[in-house]
Enzyme design. Structure first.
Site, PDB file in Angstrom:
ATOM      1  N   HIS A 102      17.238  32.840   6.462  1.00 41.46           N
ATOM      2  CA  HIS A 102      18.276  32.363   7.375  1.00 41.46           C
ATOM      3  C   HIS A 102      18.102  33.038   8.734  1.00 41.46           C
ATOM      4  O   HIS A 102      17.811  34.241   8.803  1.00 41.46           O
ATOM      5  CB  HIS A 102      19.672  32.741   6.864  1.00 41.46           C
ATOM      6  CG  HIS A 102      20.096  32.015   5.617  1.00 41.46           C
ATOM      7  ND1 HIS A 102      19.441  30.905   5.128  1.00 41.46           N
ATOM      8  CD2 HIS A 102      21.143  32.243   4.777  1.00 41.46           C
ATOM      9  CE1 HIS A 102      20.066  30.484   4.031  1.00 41.46           C
ATOM     10  NE2 HIS A 102      21.091  31.288   3.788  1.00 41.46           N
ATOM     11  N   CYS A 156      24.978  35.138   1.447  1.00 42.44           N
ATOM     12  CA  CYS A 156      23.727  35.482   2.142  1.00 42.44           C
ATOM     13  C   CYS A 156      23.859  35.512   3.656  1.00 42.44           C
ATOM     14  O   CYS A 156      23.349  36.433   4.305  1.00 42.44           O
ATOM     15  CB  CYS A 156      22.627  34.494   1.746  1.00 42.44           C
ATOM     16  SG  CYS A 156      23.142  32.766   1.786  1.00 42.44           S
TER      17      CYS A 156
END
Lengths: 334, 334
Positions: free
Chosen positions: B241, B128
């Protein structure tokens, strides 16, 4: 020993810690006075077991004091501290206003103590995110000359004052119970969020907080050739700033050499054992006067590079402790 | 159009979003099957208004399917996915196990679609934190060749699975009410804290998460000369994130040129107006399939440098969305 220390901004987030430190460290002075805005003046506080009445900060309040330790917003520092200098006081200022002014010393006692001893006027304590970084850079700079620093910060809400942390905790409570909360110290919600802005835009797309980390670093280390690229980010942590730092030096410094340099330097403690998940954390550095370093490793993108993680209590070494240490340094050299 | 899509790990944090995306995006397939471990097998779920029974994942369960989208832990991907390839399925894997293996394609559809089309075996979806960074790097790399990247991450707890976010919220609640909480997904408390470790130590003082950001980037961009220095940090954010990225390119890219390159690239959205406090935040990017970029500025420490802030939903573009997009790409080229 000082005769009479005036603690200005004695009731603020940093001022409270200054008072505690002066007690804890048995600061070398005969008497202490506590000053604050008209709003707090007249209220009582206990210091070293004795009751004191908070006096109002005015331009002619400094007579009789020989040291001033001031923790106020910039505008208050701008307005009142010149009067303290005129009244003959040594003046230690934690605000941002005076730091970069010509003739003002900007001091971290472990890094450039002589600047404090040579100072004719105000002695400024650096920005919190700068102090911990420069303390970490100093031994590397002495050993191998720091050329360039790239730093991303993870800054605590206490840096935005008492309201900053109230926003964090109250906003988190509200979020967890599905309620709304109106943030007072931040433009965006800080609970469970990261805000990549501290201070307003200053120049070239950088914020005031970020450019402090460039210009204050150069002034403290006395080296205008040092390049610094900072990204300052507010994270949902109440206290202790963390920093991800990558440094380029004139000659390579191995992680082993860096560890030895850090360990030998006053004010730094190394916690660095990744296989055992040991490194500095805001939760474990809270309340300490030291700067903690871990995750020391080679910058795998640059033969002359070194990367590490740095955590310190931004209200203590980043503010109150540094100011009180400057005072101790001056006291030793009276 | 695919005939029969097998969704493996259909009940996990990412698998749930895969299912939602297959519905939302009206994924081109005639039939869908849902597979999970024996623990979940037999339970029911509703997909496109119809009830499905979850089947148990076994090595001979793939007959009849022509596409597999798998979101499982590494060991499950290792054990079961070769059987899916042998059964003649196209296989898209979101685990970390196969990504760097010889002969496995590692694909972001906006970046290297041909690698998916040429693939003979498993097609892996990247880590990710890598995906959002590489999507941002690609237009810069095409325009001016990326030589070096320094990245510090601010990673959400959802990256550690459902228990990661349970730890964040339950740990925060406990902290706020002065109670103890035993963390299950993290070695240290994550509530109101930053943990500078994701994954175990891999090599040279870097963690597995950090080295994924080096090696996967090189593989996806097909350029082993790219240097990456990552610092991966877990922050108390539930989802999305954030990354503070500094890039060095072969020729300078101005912030204006970078903005235009980002805006012209599929899958990227620019939010960049610092004077008005506009930049991507985890709180505002949550639930989106895009990669968001802001704080675009010159690296003031390097004439060939550019810095920016990048946020993306790690469960979506960082995992589920990217996998489903690979499936859509394959469907168009059947």
């Amino acid at each position: 020993m000082f005769k009479n220390v005036a603690v200005v901004g004695a009731t603020g987030a940093v001022g409270q810690i200054v008072r505690r430190l002066l007690e804890e460290r048995n600061f070398p002075a005969e008497k202490f006075r506590f000053l604050a805005s008209a709003r707090s003046a007249g209220t009582k506080l206990t210091f070293k077991g004795e009751e004191h009445t908070i006096e109002e900060l005015t331009k002619d309040c400094f007579a009789g004091s020989d040291l001033v330790i001031a923790s106020t917003p910039d505008d208050i520092a701008q307005e009142y501290l010149p009067s303290a200098v005129e009244a003959g006081c040594k003046v230690i200022d934690e605000s941002g206003y005076w730091r970069m002014k010509e003739g003002v010393a900007l001091v971290i006692p472990e890094v450039n103590p002589q600047d404090a001893l040579d100072a004719k006027g105000i002695i400024a304590s650096p920005n919190c995110s700068t102090t911990q970084m420069v303390l970490a850079l100093k031994p590397l700079h002495d050993a191998a000359k720091v050329k360039r620093v790239i730093v991303s910060t993870y800054q605590a809400t206490s840096g935005a004052g008492v309201q900053g942390t109230a926003d964090l905790f109250d906003g988190s409570k509200a979020f967890l119970s599905g309620e709304k909360y109106e943030y007072k110290a931040f433009t965006h919600p800080i609970a469970f969020n990261c805000i990549p802005q501290i201070g307003g835009e200053k120049a070239d797309g950088y914020t005031s907080e970020e450019l402090k980390m460039l210009y204050e670093t150069r002034k403290i280390l006395g080296d205008d050739s040092i390049l610094v690229n900072p990204t300052a980010v507010r994270v949902p942590v109440a206290n202790c700033h963390s920093e991800s730092i990558t440094v380029e030096t004139e000659r390579p410094i191995s992680p082993q050499e860096a560890r030895e340099l850090f360990e030998a330097f006053p004010g730094i403690q190394v916690i660095d054992d990744l296989p055992n998940s040991a490194y500095p954390l805001p939760s474990t550095c809270d309340g300490s006067d030291l700067v903690y370093i871990g995750r020391i490793r080679k910058d795998i993108s640059n033969p002359n590079g070194l990367s590490f993680w740095c955590v310190s209590d931004n209200l203590r070494k980043g503010a109150a402790t540094n100011a009180v240490q400057i005072g101790e340094l001056l006291a030793k050299n009276l």
